[in-house]
Design a protein around this motif. Structure first.
Motif, PDB file in Angstrom:
ATOM      1  N   SER A  32       0.825  -1.204   0.000  1.00  0.00           N
ATOM      2  CA  SER A  32       0.000   0.000   0.000  1.00  0.00           C
ATOM      3  C   SER A  32       0.858   1.253   0.000  1.00  0.00           C
ATOM      4  O   SER A  32       2.021   1.246   0.429  1.00  0.00           O
ATOM      5  N   ARG A  33       0.243   2.362  -0.429  1.00  0.00           N
ATOM      6  CA  ARG A  33       0.941   3.650  -0.415  1.00  0.00           C
ATOM      7  C   ARG A  33       1.222   4.084   1.027  1.00  0.00           C
ATOM      8  O   ARG A  33       2.268   4.695   1.305  1.00  0.00           O
ATOM      9  N   ASP A  34       0.310   3.741   1.952  1.00  0.00           N
ATOM     10  CA  ASP A  34       0.554   4.081   3.358  1.00  0.00           C
ATOM     11  C   ASP A  34       1.784   3.361   3.896  1.00  0.00           C
ATOM     12  O   ASP A  34       2.594   3.944   4.637  1.00  0.00           O
ATOM     13  N   GLU A  35       1.915   2.085   3.541  1.00  0.00           N
ATOM     14  CA  GLU A  35       3.082   1.340   4.009  1.00  0.00           C
ATOM     15  C   GLU A  35       4.363   1.925   3.443  1.00  0.00           C
ATOM     16  O   GLU A  35       5.373   2.041   4.152  1.00  0.00           O
ATOM     17  N   LEU A  36       4.332   2.297   2.170  1.00  0.00           N
ATOM     18  CA  LEU A  36       5.522   2.893   1.566  1.00  0.00           C
ATOM     19  C   LEU A  36       5.870   4.208   2.245  1.00  0.00           C
ATOM     20  O   LEU A  36       7.051   4.506   2.476  1.00  0.00           O
ATOM     21  N   GLN A  37       4.842   4.997   2.597  1.00  0.00           N
ATOM     22  CA  GLN A  37       5.101   6.256   3.296  1.00  0.00           C
ATOM     23  C   GLN A  37       5.763   5.996   4.654  1.00  0.00           C
ATOM     24  O   GLN A  37       6.736   6.662   5.026  1.00  0.00           O
ATOM     25  N   LYS A  38       5.234   5.018   5.413  1.00  0.00           N
ATOM     26  CA  LYS A  38       5.797   4.727   6.724  1.00  0.00           C
ATOM     27  C   LYS A  38       7.219   4.205   6.629  1.00  0.00           C
ATOM     28  O   LYS A  38       8.056   4.467   7.506  1.00  0.00           O
ATOM     29  N   ARG A  39       7.504   3.423   5.569  1.00  0.00           N
ATOM     30  CA  ARG A  39       8.850   2.855   5.417  1.00  0.00           C
ATOM     31  C   ARG A  39       9.866   3.898   4.947  1.00  0.00           C
ATOM     32  O   ARG A  39      11.029   3.875   5.343  1.00  0.00           O
ATOM     33  N   LEU A  40       9.411   4.802   4.087  1.00  0.00           N
ATOM     34  CA  LEU A  40      10.345   5.735   3.451  1.00  0.00           C
ATOM     35  C   LEU A  40      10.407   7.092   4.141  1.00  0.00           C
ATOM     36  O   LEU A  40      11.471   7.705   4.239  1.00  0.00           O
ATOM     37  N   TRP A  41       9.251   7.595   4.588  1.00  0.00           N
ATOM     38  CA  TRP A  41       9.212   8.937   5.187  1.00  0.00           C
ATOM     39  C   TRP A  41       8.413   8.897   6.498  1.00  0.00           C
ATOM     40  O   TRP A  41       7.342   9.522   6.615  1.00  0.00           O
ATOM     41  N   PRO A  42       8.882   8.174   7.502  1.00  0.00           N
ATOM     42  CA  PRO A  42       8.074   7.989   8.717  1.00  0.00           C
ATOM     43  C   PRO A  42       7.896   9.254   9.549  1.00  0.00           C
ATOM     44  O   PRO A  42       6.868   9.435  10.179  1.00  0.00           O
ATOM     45  N   ASP A  43       8.885  10.130   9.566  1.00  0.00           N
ATOM     46  CA  ASP A  43       8.822  11.288  10.464  1.00  0.00           C
ATOM     47  C   ASP A  43       8.996  12.607   9.722  1.00  0.00           C
ATOM     48  O   ASP A  43       9.339  13.624  10.318  1.00  0.00           O
ATOM     49  N   THR A  44       8.797  12.581   8.413  1.00  0.00           N
ATOM     50  CA  THR A  44       9.047  13.776   7.615  1.00  0.00           C
ATOM     51  C   THR A  44       7.815  14.114   6.805  1.00  0.00           C
ATOM     52  O   THR A  44       7.182  13.223   6.231  1.00  0.00           O
ATOM     53  N   PHE A  45       7.474  15.389   6.728  1.00  0.00           N
ATOM     54  CA  PHE A  45       6.345  15.813   5.903  1.00  0.00           C
ATOM     55  C   PHE A  45       6.845  16.022   4.469  1.00  0.00           C
ATOM     56  O   PHE A  45       7.688  16.889   4.213  1.00  0.00           O
ATOM     57  N   VAL A  46       6.332  15.225   3.559  1.00  0.00           N
ATOM     58  CA  VAL A  46       6.682  15.360   2.149  1.00  0.00           C
ATOM     59  C   VAL A  46       5.416  15.175   1.325  1.00  0.00           C
ATOM     60  O   VAL A  46       4.382  14.730   1.818  1.00  0.00           O
ATOM     61  N   ASP A  47       5.514  15.556   0.066  1.00  0.00           N
ATOM     62  CA  ASP A  47       4.418  15.299  -0.877  1.00  0.00           C
ATOM     63  C   ASP A  47       4.528  13.839  -1.318  1.00  0.00           C
ATOM     64  O   ASP A  47       5.201  13.502  -2.290  1.00  0.00           O
ATOM     65  N   VAL A  48       3.867  12.949  -0.555  1.00  0.00           N
ATOM     66  CA  VAL A  48       4.028  11.513  -0.776  1.00  0.00           C
ATOM     67  C   VAL A  48       3.582  11.112  -2.175  1.00  0.00           C
ATOM     68  O   VAL A  48       4.264  10.348  -2.863  1.00  0.00           O
ATOM     69  N   ASP A  49       2.420  11.610  -2.610  1.00  0.00           N
ATOM     70  CA  ASP A  49       1.913  11.229  -3.932  1.00  0.00           C
ATOM     71  C   ASP A  49       2.901  11.588  -5.026  1.00  0.00           C
ATOM     72  O   ASP A  49       3.191  10.776  -5.915  1.00  0.00           O
ATOM     73  N   HIS A  50       3.418  12.805  -4.953  1.00  0.00           N
ATOM     74  CA  HIS A  50       4.372  13.238  -5.977  1.00  0.00           C
ATOM     75  C   HIS A  50       5.639  12.388  -5.938  1.00  0.00           C
ATOM     76  O   HIS A  50       6.129  11.931  -6.984  1.00  0.00           O
ATOM     77  N   ASN A  51       6.178  12.167  -4.744  1.00  0.00           N
ATOM     78  CA  ASN A  51       7.419  11.399  -4.626  1.00  0.00           C
ATOM     79  C   ASN A  51       7.241   9.956  -5.083  1.00  0.00           C
ATOM     80  O   ASN A  51       8.115   9.387  -5.767  1.00  0.00           O
ATOM     81  N   LEU A  52       6.114   9.339  -4.707  1.00  0.00           N
ATOM     82  CA  LEU A  52       5.878   7.959  -5.130  1.00  0.00           C
ATOM     83  C   LEU A  52       5.690   7.865  -6.634  1.00  0.00           C
ATOM     84  O   LEU A  52       6.231   6.962  -7.286  1.00  0.00           O
TER      85      LEU A  52
END
Length: 751
Positions: free
Chosen positions: A54-74
């Protein structure tokens, strides 16, 4: 994010491998440009192939404590992964997008024994097992020693020079379909190539640094096999428009500015000074003849014919030596291997390159191949320095690119190095004018038997065809039983040939006999209970065999002998075989009585021969009155194959097809009123038919076309000797090739 490397062995999928410890993605052993977040995303997907991440899992694995534009980065990371892998979102072969859910890695993965990527908790557990510094350093030292030993072993094994620079592999074209036949501009800034992106083959030019390609050739017919002139002004190419031939066109294109330089020929190659064009007479994998043509309108002139005759050399491919005064030739002679010659244009001064037996043995050991090291992988190119030759070669079913370092004065081979290591095919190579880069097509291909619904009376395909043999092997020379229930075929797996049987009723597929012999040219008896074929070992004698489907045993029909042998047909009563076999320098048609086994050669009868032709593909008409066969001659302007009929009792030959074309695989319709065959009337082979009057033995009317295969996506292979056409009243089975690929550039090859 920090990933602890939890595996020593890379994760492999297709021709790629992901080295998670080094953070590198490689294709055929060459590092690709993928790092940072895109590589981390790929590594996470490779942890759980076939599962949705899932995209949520990828966010937690890659950017757990940082605010980023997850959709754009993924999205950026996934697009980069697809770009490097040559994948697409519409037809994913590797990474599949599941809307509003996540992503899934869909290709088969060869996983290492330990986990691919570890979480932070896994890393902590890993650390607890290695608290002792002495233990950690001891293991590290042992690994270093082991890697050093392995590196030294590989170095000695291939005798290849150490690289002074890391090679990288870059993909140049991203269209679907096939891009092939790359050729460099003199300034190394552009590459021209053939592509079917417009629905037919045309020549396109593209900047190496990126950007959209520009179409150079237009108009009807296929245009392919480009070669850029040394001054950069023109591109020579083969055209199938009208009667076909060789043309030149301004390198930037220009409709109406094309100019024909030869009315025949294939694979044009400019001389280093740009004054002449070298070309060959056939686009087949075949014994060839070579010509040069000036650009002043004079007729092409044949070269080296006397040299080939004097040295009993069968030539397959030729290229200019960098000095422009000599031609180099790949060829072979039945008494020696390999044969790489460099010859003056007049043919009076020739040097044969020597390749030490030890080097040949090393190649055989590394490949583990049962086939000849110097089989017919024909394309090669000189380095501009004259110090190396680049060539294509198949090992264990994988066609890759190799480099042979040579002494520029003696042409003696000094070392051989494998440049690509994937499954391939890697082919159609071109060396940049500065000698630093190699452009080639990295392809994907399937060669399988296809079954088409067919009306043999009208000569029409009546429905959509389908592949009936497995994609994990190449299927050649298939033969359909007369009742249409089973198929025999030659399967090539990992470079080894085997004889297989396929049930078209329940789909079962299995080897008929599995051992070290090579079994070839299978033909079912009329009642489908027996199978005849040729059995041989490479470099040894061959014999005709008969296999029983009832007791599954094979028995020799003839003794072994060195003469070439091919079995083609059974008589209607199952008592005789119709074969081609060599006598002196030519193949003739013989009749072999099955009841005279195991020494039927003593009772065999020669029925068709001619000193000017090699005779292949004899087949009885259904009523037994006629025999259709193929007569091959290597003429002055092309390799030609013509079909004839003759009374089964002997007599006058009757021509069935015209000359100037390659016509092959003649097959009777079950009612004997038509002959179907494969014909190369353009850059693609197709099935044709001609009506036949069984009372007079003459063809009726003009040949008519049955199939329309005009794209590399589904075509009859050009290696026509291994192709087979088989049919009954309602089925037609063909050897078919599905080919796609893009152009890649490998740099630092001159190091």
């Amino acid at each position: 994010m920090e990933n602890a490397a939890g595996t020593v062995r890379p994760i492999r999928f297709g021709t790629f491998e992901a080295d998670l410890r080094a953070g590198e993605l490689r294709k055929s052993g060459v590092r690709l440009k993928l790092s940072g977040q895109p590589f981390q995303v790929l590594a996470i997907l490779l942890e759980r192939p076939g599962e949705v991440v899932s995209r949520d899992e990828l966010q937690k694995r890659l950017w757990p404590d940082t605010f980023v534009d997850v959709d754009h980065n993924l999205n950026t990371a996934i697009n980069k992964i697809r770009e490097v892998l040559g994948d697409s979102s519409e037809s994913p072969r590797f990474v599949e997008t599941l809307p509003r859910r996540g992503y899934r890695f869909v290709a088969p993965v060869e996983s290492p024994a330990t986990p691919a990527v570890q979480t932070t908790e896994d890393s902590a557990e890993h650390g607890r097992h290695f608290r002792s510094p002495v233990l950690r350093y001891s293991i590290a030292f042992a690994l270093v020693v082991l890697l050093a030993v392995v590196a030294l072993f590989l170095y000695k094994r291939l005798r290849s020079p150490a690289l002074s620079a890391q090679r990288t592999l870059t993909r140049l074209t991203f269209d679907g379909g096939l891009q092939f036949g790359a050729t460099w501009s003199p300034d190394n800034r552009f590459i021209a190539y053939s592509s079917d992106r417009g629905g037919k083959l045309d020549i396109w030019v593209q900047q190496v640094s990126g950007g959209d390609p520009v179409q150079i050739t237009k108009g009807p017919g296929h245009h392919w096999q480009p070669d850029w002139s040394p001054d950069g002004k023109y591109i020579a190419y083969r055209s199938e428009d009208g009667e076909g031939g060789l043309f030149i066109v301004p390198a930037l294109g220009g409709e109406g500015l094309e100019r024909r330089i030869a009315s025949f020929g294939y694979h044009p190659l400019w001389s280093p000074d740009g004054s002449q064009v070298l070309f060959q007479t056939s686009f087949l994998v075949h014994i060839d003849r070579f010509y040069v043509v000036d650009l002043n309108g004079s007729a092409p002139r044949e070269i080296l014919a006397e040299f080939f005759t004097r040295n009993k050399l069968w030539a397959h491919s030729a290229a200019w030596h960098p000095d422009g005064k000599r031609i180099s030739i790949w060829g072979w002679n039945p008494t020696a291997r390999p044969n790489f010659w460099t010859v003056s244009l007049a043919g009076d001064v020739a040097v044969k390159s020597e390749i030490a037996p030890e080097m040949v043995r090393q190649l055989e050991e590394v490949s583990g191949a049962s086939e000849s090291v110097w089989a017919i992988d024909i394309q090669f190119s000189w380095a501009p320095s004259g110090k190396a030759i680049y060539f294509e070669r198949s090992f264990r079913g994988a066609k890759n690119l190799w480099k042979m370092t040579v002494d520029p004065n003696t042409f003696k081979a000094a070392a051989i190095e494998r440049l690509t290591t994937g499954t391939g095919p890697d082919t159609q190579l071109a060396v940049s004018r500065d000698g630093r880069k190699l452009a080639f097509t990295a392809g994907t291909q399937y060669i399988r038997a296809w079954l088409f619904p067919f009306d043999a009376r009208s000569g029409r395909i009546t429905g959509k065809g389908e592949a009936v043999t497995s994609p994990g092997m190449e299927a050649w020379r298939q033969n359909l039983s007369r009742d249409g229930k089973k198929l025999a075929f030659c399967a090539k797996r990992a470079g080894k040939w085997e004889l297989w049987e396929k049930s078209l009723v329940d789909g079962r597929e299995a080897p008929i006999v599995a051992d070290d012999y090579h079994r070839n040219f299978p033909v079912w008896a009329p009642d489908g209970t027996r199978l005849s074929y040729v059995r041989e070992k490479y470099g040894a004698a061959a014999q005709f065999m008969v296999w029983s489907g009832q007791n599954r045993n094979e028995e020799p029909l003839t003794a072994s002998s060195a003469a070439g042998k091919i079995v083609y047909d059974w008589s209607a009563d199952g008592t005789r075989l119709l074969v081609s076999q060599a006598t002196s320098d030519r193949l003739e048609v013989w009749l072999v009585p099955v009841g005279a086994a195991p020494h039927a050669e003593a009772a065999a009868q020669r029925i068709i021969s001619d000193p000017a032709y090699d005779l292949y593909q004899p087949h009885f008409s259904p009523d037994g009155r006629w025999i259709v066969f193929e007569a091959v001659i290597n003429s002055a302007s092309a390799a030609e194959s013509t079909l004839y009929t003759i009374p089964a009792t002997g007599g006058r030959w009757t021509r069935i097809t015209a000359t100037k074309q390659w016509n092959d695989k003649p097959r009777w319709s079950p009612d004997g009123k038509a002959i179907y065959f494969v014909s190369g009337r353009s850059s693609f082979f197709n099935v044709w038919g001609v009506h036949f009057d069984s009372s007079s033995g003459n063809p009726v009317g003009k040949p008519f076309r049955v199939t329309s295969f005009e794209t590399p996506g589904l075509m009859i292979p050009r290696s026509i000797p291994d192709v087979e056409l088989s049919l009954n009243q309602d089925k037609l089975v063909l050897t078919m090739q599905e080919l796609s690929g893009s152009i890649w550039v490998l740099d630092n090859v001159g190091q």
